[in-house]
Design a protein around this motif. Structure first.
Motif, short mmCIF file in Angstrom:
data_model
loop_
_atom_site.label_atom_id
_atom_site.label_comp_id
_atom_site.label_asym_id
_atom_site.label_seq_id
_atom_site.Cartn_x
_atom_site.Cartn_y
_atom_site.Cartn_z
N LYS A 136 0.88 -1.17 0.00
CA LYS A 136 0.00 0.00 0.00
C LYS A 136 0.92 1.22 0.00
N TRP A 137 0.89 1.96 -1.10
CA TRP A 137 1.78 3.11 -1.24
C TRP A 137 1.57 4.10 -0.09
N ILE B 286 -1.66 -2.52 -4.21
CA ILE B 286 -3.05 -2.95 -4.08
C ILE B 286 -4.03 -1.95 -4.67
N HIS B 287 -3.65 -0.69 -4.80
CA HIS B 287 -4.57 0.31 -5.30
C HIS B 287 -4.40 0.62 -6.78
N HIS C 53 -7.38 1.65 -9.11
CA HIS C 53 -8.54 1.98 -8.29
C HIS C 53 -8.88 3.47 -8.39
N VAL D 152 -9.92 7.24 -7.23
CA VAL D 152 -9.68 8.13 -6.10
C VAL D 152 -10.26 9.49 -6.44
N ILE E 153 -5.73 5.63 -10.04
CA ILE E 153 -4.31 5.42 -9.74
C ILE E 153 -3.69 4.59 -10.86
N LEU F 96 -5.54 6.60 1.50
CA LEU F 96 -5.89 5.33 0.85
C LEU F 96 -6.24 4.31 1.93
N TYR G 243 -7.68 0.32 3.17
CA TYR G 243 -7.25 -1.06 2.94
C TYR G 243 -8.35 -1.79 2.18
N ILE G 244 -7.96 -2.54 1.18
CA ILE G 244 -8.93 -3.26 0.36
C ILE G 244 -8.50 -4.71 0.24
#
Length: 266
Positions: free
Chosen positions: A116-117, A214-215, A218, A220, A229, A262, A264-265
């Motif tokens: 996760k950035w 992970i993003h 996605h 934003v 992203i 961001l 958590y997914i």
């Protein structure tokens, strides 16, 4: 934690690196492994010096947030001497996070860690650990860096967190891992990630990080504008493509840490 057991657990990646032999110092508790290691650096500590605490009472996360450092977790700091432009400071965090993720993904058993950035290690959508990098400049270059790592092993975690021991148990995976094993994996990750970045170059590092992000892809919202992203910039910022509006065509922007939040997914 047994220093001899930790030494035996170190991989060939560590043992064949220019940092070996490491100067590993282990404590029951410290205020902060980063803070303690900086004190040693001021006293002449060499690259490859490592501070490990079984608990911290003043641990720090990003933006000065308190990092819960209960017994059972790994709290480790590593000193190295890069030669980087200040605008590339994020790359030290990224190469450390990616390296540790890779070490866990290539371990036995394999642990499918993602990123996760800019600085979180994620397992099944929950936070497994984080990186806090602190640097010092000399003559306009980053010449000293302390890489702080916190990893959840058997310590209590919040709802958004996960520990390695609980993940192994939930997945009915038998292992002989202990805190020394986790420490050795973290050290291998820091060293291998740094060496990868220095040898393969920034573009290769960023491409490798994006594969675990992970993003990636996605949606934003940035200052009220929707976007997606699309990756990481050459200096480590989060790259977002803003959607076209009635007033402008689509555009790409680079965001510094802290600009957007961001979650958590899974």
């Amino acid at each position: 934690m047994n220093p001899q057991t930790l030494e035996q657990a170190l991989s060939p990646v560590v043992q064949n690196s220019p940092f070996y032999p490491l100067d590993i110092r282990i404590f029951q508790q410290l205020p902060s492994t980063n803070q303690t290691l900086w004190e040693w650096v001021e006293q002449g500590a060499k690259p490859g010096t490592v501070a490990i605490a079984l608990a911290q009472n003043s641990g720090k996360g990003q933006w000065g947030r308190q990092w819960q450092s209960s017994p059972g977790g790994l709290y480790l700091s590593f000193f190295l001497t890069p030669d980087l432009a200040p605008e590339n400071s994020l790359l030290l965090t990224l190469c450390s996070a990616w390296g540790i993720a890779q070490s866990l993904r290539q371990s036995q058993p394999e642990v499918p860690v993602q990123l996760k950035w800019p600085n979180d290690l994620v397992l099944e959508g929950r936070k497994l650990g984080g990186i806090l990098t602190e640097t010092r400049l000399s003559q306009g270059k980053i010449t000293k860096a302390v890489i702080g790592v916190g990893l959840n092993w058997t310590n209590p975690v919040p709802e958004t967190g996960i520990s390695l021991a609980s993940w192994l148990e939930e997945n009915d995976i038998q292992s002989t891992w202990n805190l020394e094993t986790v420490s050795a994996i973290a050290l291998e990750g820091i060293i291998s990630g740094y060496q990868y970045a220095m040898q393969k170059g920034i573009d290769s590092l960023l491409s490798a990080c994006e594969q675990l992000l992970i993003h990636l892809g996605h949606p934003v919202t940035v200052n009220g504008s929707p976007g997606i992203i699309i990756g990481i910039s050459p200096t480590g910022q989060l790259r977002v493509r803003l959607e076209p509006t009635n007033f402008q065509t689509s555009s790409e922007i680079d965001l510094n840490p802290g600009t957007i939040s961001l979650g958590y997914i899974k």
